[in-house]
Motif scaffolding. Structure first.
Motif, PDB file in Angstrom:
ATOM      1  N   GLY A 178       0.872  -1.142  -0.078  1.00  0.00           N
ATOM      2  CA  GLY A 178      -0.067   0.069  -0.097  1.00  0.00           C
ATOM      3  C   GLY A 178       0.760   1.282  -0.032  1.00  0.00           C
ATOM      4  N   LYS A 179       2.050   1.299  -0.487  1.00  0.00           N
ATOM      5  CA  LYS A 179       2.999   2.347  -0.285  1.00  0.00           C
ATOM      6  C   LYS A 179       3.021   3.003  -1.667  1.00  0.00           C
ATOM      7  CE  LYS A 179       5.586   0.448   3.569  1.00  0.00           C
ATOM      8  NZ  LYS A 179       7.056   0.170   4.209  1.00  0.00           N
ATOM      9  N   VAL A 180       2.463   2.555  -2.754  1.00  0.00           N
ATOM     10  CA  VAL A 180       2.488   3.259  -4.068  1.00  0.00           C
ATOM     11  C   VAL A 180       0.948   3.660  -4.454  1.00  0.00           C
ATOM     12  CG1 VAL A 180       3.258   2.915  -6.582  1.00  0.00           C
ATOM     13  CG2 VAL A 180       4.607   1.653  -4.601  1.00  0.00           C
ATOM     14  N   GLY A 181       0.554   4.615  -4.002  1.00  0.00           N
ATOM     15  CA  GLY A 181      -0.790   5.061  -4.420  1.00  0.00           C
ATOM     16  C   GLY A 181      -0.739   6.220  -5.553  1.00  0.00           C
ATOM     17  N   PRO A 182      -1.823   6.609  -5.842  1.00  0.00           N
ATOM     18  CA  PRO A 182      -1.903   7.950  -6.745  1.00  0.00           C
ATOM     19  C   PRO A 182      -0.793   8.950  -6.384  1.00  0.00           C
ATOM     20  CG  PRO A 182      -3.995   7.354  -6.022  1.00  0.00           C
ATOM     21  CD  PRO A 182      -3.026   6.664  -5.144  1.00  0.00           C
ATOM     22  N   GLU A 183      -0.507   9.313  -5.255  1.00  0.00           N
ATOM     23  CA  GLU A 183       0.475  10.357  -4.801  1.00  0.00           C
ATOM     24  C   GLU A 183       1.911   9.699  -5.234  1.00  0.00           C
ATOM     25  OE1 GLU A 183      -1.011   8.397  -2.913  1.00  0.00           O
ATOM     26  OE2 GLU A 183       0.659   7.411  -1.576  1.00  0.00           O
TER      27      GLU A 183
END
Lengths: 213, 131
Positions: A178-183
């Motif tokens: 979960g460390k690669v989101g849209p941000e």
């Protein structure tokens, strides 16, 4: 707009980049790196082309007449065509991964990043098979000019694919956590730039080394 | 454009849709099939060697452009990135073309010239060949 107002705007909008060009430094640095890679592969391809057709002894890449006797070429075009398809498809999967990250689709991001890495690994498997086959056929780095230039050129490309696969697997792991989101879209975009560049280089190598006699 | 305005507009390019990417992917596959058909055509004697080579190079050039423009987003991104990539890419291409011209066009003529003497002809016939 005064300086304080501008700084407040920066904090509120992540699209603001405080650089002289207004562009993200990481992306700028990565394009510069890709530019330097163009020169590296340009020199390797130029060396291959300079010595193409200059080998005094076999094995030769394509069917060649030697003293009236036909010597069959060592290159396996069907296998390399297959691996070329695989690498092109991996590039499509990479853009789908970026698309999924932009949309915040976590499972899609992980899936497409893993698929890209998997297809890259299949490409590497084909290259390892090809190199092993050539070795058993008597073609090594020292055998002739074709062997030297071919192994250096395709070996360098294979090393870049290997780094890319490790890069993608790391990103897939981070996406799973979960460390690669849209941000973090730019991180995936930069990985994509690397992967597509590796594909672009193969687009040049495949016809020059394998298809054009 | 002031620096503040430039910062605001930066990186606001729109990314293509998934369908568009798949369309480009299908185009790349089609072009690769045509490249391989060019090779097969040359092997079976349908095309002359030079014709097939030119055809294959044009097709790979289109593939190169498609990946760089659409997958690497240069068509939608800031033009500065295009310059940073295009300059060394063109330089690399120039070196490759230069080597081909020097070693296969100019040197090829020189080899034929030297082959006019019997000793050189023997040397050339036993010398470099396909590889």
């Amino acid at each position: 707009m005064d300086h304080a107002h501008a700084m407040a705007g920066h904090a509120a909008d992540p699209a603001h980049i405080d650089t002289s060009t207004g562009l993200d430094s990481r992306k700028m640095a990565f394009w510069t790196f890709i530019g330097s890679e163009c020169l590296l592969f340009g020199s390797l391809i130029a060396t291959y082309m300079a010595y193409k057709g200059s080998s005094l002894t076999g094995p030769y890449p394509h069917d060649t007449l030697v003293n009236g006797k036909l010597e069959h070429g060592i290159l396996n075009i069907p296998l390399t065509s297959f691996s070329t398809f695989i690498l092109l498809m991996s590039s499509v999967m990479m853009v789908l991964a970026l698309n999924a990250v932009q949309k915040g689709d976590k499972s899609g991001s992980v899936l497409w990043l893993l698929m890209t890495a998997l297809f890259g690994s299949v490409f590497l498997g084909c290259q390892v098979f090809e190199f092993t086959h050539f070795y058993h056929e008597g073609l090594t780095l020292q055998t002739n000019l074709f062997g030297s230039t071919f192994f250096v050129l395709t070996g360098f490309h294979g090393a870049h694919v290997t780094v890319g696969v490790i890069y993608l697997l790391t990103l897939a792991y981070l996406a799973h956590k979960g460390k690669v989101g849209p941000e973090k879209t730019l991180n995936v975009e930069i990985a994509g730039l690397y992967w597509h560049f590796v594909d672009v280089i193969w687009i040049v190598i495949f016809p020059l080394v394998y298809l054009i006699k | 454009m002031s620096s503040t305005t430039r910062e605001i507009v930066h990186d606001q390019h729109t990314h293509p849709t998934r369908r568009f990417y798949l369309f480009i992917g299908a185009g790349l596959l089609l072009l690769t099939v045509l490249e391989i058909l060019g090779y097969v055509g040359e092997t079976k004697g349908v095309y002359a060697s030079g014709t097939a080579a030119i055809l294959i190079l044009i097709l790979s050039g289109i593939k190169f452009f498609m990946v760089v423009a659409y997958f690497m987003h240069l068509k939608f991104d800031n033009k500065l990135f295009t310059g940073i990539f295009a300059f060394p890419a063109l330089l690399g291409t120039l070196v490759i073309v230069g080597c081909i011209m020097l070693f296969h066009v100019v040197h090829g003529v020189a080899t034929e010239y030297h082959a006019n003497t019997p000793a050189d002809a023997q040397h050339v016939s036993g010398g470099p060949r396909g590889g």
